[in-house]
Write a protein that holds these residues in place. Structure first.
Motif, PDB file in Angstrom:
ATOM      1  N   ARG A  87      48.397  43.141  42.551  1.00 58.72           N
ATOM      2  CA  ARG A  87      48.022  41.802  43.029  1.00 58.72           C
ATOM      3  C   ARG A  87      46.506  41.715  43.219  1.00 58.72           C
ATOM      4  NH1 ARG A  87      48.706  36.467  43.146  1.00 58.72           N
ATOM      5  NH2 ARG A  87      48.225  35.617  45.160  1.00 58.72           N
ATOM      6  N   VAL A  88      45.923  42.769  43.758  1.00 54.96           N
ATOM      7  CA  VAL A  88      44.472  42.801  43.943  1.00 54.96           C
ATOM      8  C   VAL A  88      43.794  42.785  42.576  1.00 54.96           C
ATOM      9  CG1 VAL A  88      42.537  44.111  44.899  1.00 54.96           C
ATOM     10  CG2 VAL A  88      44.700  44.013  46.143  1.00 54.96           C
ATOM     11  N   ARG A  89      44.319  43.547  41.627  1.00 59.03           N
ATOM     12  CA  ARG A  89      43.755  43.582  40.280  1.00 59.03           C
ATOM     13  C   ARG A  89      43.795  42.196  39.626  1.00 59.03           C
ATOM     14  NH1 ARG A  89      42.804  48.544  38.152  1.00 59.03           N
ATOM     15  NH2 ARG A  89      43.725  50.302  39.256  1.00 59.03           N
ATOM     16  N   GLN A  90      44.894  41.464  39.818  1.00 59.32           N
ATOM     17  CA  GLN A  90      45.008  40.111  39.259  1.00 59.32           C
ATOM     18  C   GLN A  90      43.914  39.210  39.815  1.00 59.32           C
ATOM     19  OE1 GLN A  90      48.900  38.862  40.467  1.00 59.32           O
ATOM     20  NE2 GLN A  90      49.865  39.523  38.556  1.00 59.32           N
ATOM     21  N   GLU A  91      43.719  39.253  41.118  1.00 56.12           N
ATOM     22  CA  GLU A  91      42.739  38.378  41.754  1.00 56.12           C
ATOM     23  C   GLU A  91      41.314  38.747  41.350  1.00 56.12           C
ATOM     24  OE1 GLU A  91      43.441  35.597  43.461  1.00 56.12           O
ATOM     25  OE2 GLU A  91      45.531  36.029  42.989  1.00 56.12           O
ATOM     26  N   VAL A  92      41.031  40.029  41.225  1.00 58.27           N
ATOM     27  CA  VAL A  92      39.709  40.468  40.788  1.00 58.27           C
ATOM     28  C   VAL A  92      39.473  40.010  39.348  1.00 58.27           C
ATOM     29  CG1 VAL A  92      38.278  42.486  40.256  1.00 58.27           C
ATOM     30  CG2 VAL A  92      39.548  42.393  42.406  1.00 58.27           C
ATOM     31  N   GLY A  93      40.486  40.102  38.502  1.00 62.85           N
ATOM     32  CA  GLY A  93      40.373  39.629  37.119  1.00 62.85           C
ATOM     33  C   GLY A  93      40.083  38.142  37.052  1.00 62.85           C
ATOM     34  N   LYS A  94      40.773  37.354  37.874  1.00 63.31           N
ATOM     35  CA  LYS A  94      40.520  35.906  37.913  1.00 63.31           C
ATOM     36  C   LYS A  94      39.082  35.631  38.336  1.00 63.31           C
ATOM     37  CE  LYS A  94      45.189  34.497  39.174  1.00 63.31           C
ATOM     38  NZ  LYS A  94      45.997  33.923  40.273  1.00 63.31           N
ATOM     39  N   TRP A  95      38.606  36.379  39.326  1.00 67.07           N
ATOM     40  CA  TRP A  95      37.245  36.189  39.833  1.00 67.07           C
ATOM     41  C   TRP A  95      36.226  36.477  38.730  1.00 67.07           C
ATOM     42  CZ3 TRP A  95      35.012  34.655  44.428  1.00 67.07           C
ATOM     43  CH2 TRP A  95      33.665  34.927  44.576  1.00 67.07           C
ATOM     44  N   LYS A  96      36.447  37.558  38.000  1.00 65.04           N
ATOM     45  CA  LYS A  96      35.489  37.951  36.969  1.00 65.04           C
ATOM     46  C   LYS A  96      35.440  36.954  35.819  1.00 65.04           C
ATOM     47  CE  LYS A  96      35.476  42.896  37.763  1.00 65.04           C
ATOM     48  NZ  LYS A  96      35.808  44.217  37.225  1.00 65.04           N
ATOM     49  N   HIS A  97      36.546  36.275  35.537  1.00 64.98           N
ATOM     50  CA  HIS A  97      36.603  35.362  34.400  1.00 64.98           C
ATOM     51  C   HIS A  97      36.428  33.904  34.792  1.00 64.98           C
ATOM     52  CE1 HIS A  97      37.552  38.573  31.708  1.00 64.98           C
ATOM     53  NE2 HIS A  97      38.551  38.952  32.465  1.00 64.98           N
ATOM     54  N   ARG A  98      36.089  33.637  36.035  1.00 63.79           N
ATOM     55  CA  ARG A  98      35.912  32.250  36.466  1.00 63.79           C
ATOM     56  C   ARG A  98      34.704  31.635  35.765  1.00 63.79           C
ATOM     57  NH1 ARG A  98      32.953  35.272  39.619  1.00 63.79           N
ATOM     58  NH2 ARG A  98      31.166  34.475  40.710  1.00 63.79           N
ATOM     59  N   GLY A  99      34.824  30.423  35.347  1.00 62.94           N
ATOM     60  CA  GLY A  99      33.728  29.702  34.718  1.00 62.94           C
ATOM     61  C   GLY A  99      33.259  30.295  33.400  1.00 62.94           C
ATOM     62  N   GLU A 100      34.065  31.116  32.779  1.00 62.20           N
ATOM     63  CA  GLU A 100      33.665  31.803  31.558  1.00 62.20           C
ATOM     64  C   GLU A 100      33.651  30.879  30.350  1.00 62.20           C
ATOM     65  OE1 GLU A 100      36.147  34.943  29.253  1.00 62.20           O
ATOM     66  OE2 GLU A 100      35.048  35.977  30.830  1.00 62.20           O
ATOM     67  N   TYR A 101      34.428  29.815  30.377  1.00 62.29           N
ATOM     68  CA  TYR A 101      34.631  29.033  29.175  1.00 62.29           C
ATOM     69  C   TYR A 101      33.688  27.855  29.013  1.00 62.29           C
ATOM     70  CZ  TYR A 101      38.654  31.980  28.861  1.00 62.29           C
ATOM     71  OH  TYR A 101      39.452  33.068  28.787  1.00 62.29           O
ATOM     72  N   GLY A 102      33.235  27.221  30.056  1.00 58.19           N
ATOM     73  CA  GLY A 102      32.284  26.121  29.945  1.00 58.19           C
ATOM     74  C   GLY A 102      32.733  25.035  28.987  1.00 58.19           C
TER      75      GLY A 102
END
Length: 104
Positions: free
Chosen positions: A60-75
């Motif tokens: 669960r922690v890994r999922q949330e960290v992954g979401k954080w790292k990929h936030r705003g990546e697409y623009g």
């Protein structure tokens, strides 16, 4: 399903992770200022919040960290084009073979 304290846990209640979400976000914000080699891994963040009382799983922690790292990546996903009349022209060519149209 019964949890560790004998309380009934289901999908509709607050997740075990929710009370620790802000703490993980704080760790992520802090580490953005650090050099890459000194940053926490998701596993280390899991250890930190587990010591603070988190009883959930590491995935669960890994999922949330992954979401954080990929936030705003697409623009923006497209480039708007605008032309003055007569400045540019486009056309699509199609070759007909029987009842089928084949783009060229």
């Amino acid at each position: 399903m019964k949890g560790e304290q004998g309380k009934k846990r289901g999908r509709r209640g607050e997740s075990v992770y929710e009370p620790y979400r802000r703490r993980v976000e704080e760790l992520l914000e802090e580490q953005e200022k650090l050099p890459v080699k000194q940053r926490y891994t998701a596993a280390k963040m899991y250890e930190v919040i587990r010591e603070e009382g988190y009883g959930g799983c590491e995935s669960r922690v890994r999922q949330e960290v992954g979401k954080w790292k990929h936030r705003g990546e697409y623009g923006e996903v497209y480039v708007p084009l605008s032309y003055e009349p007569g400045e540019d022209a486009q056309c699509d060519w199609v070759r007909r073979v029987g009842a089928y149209e084949i783009p060229v």
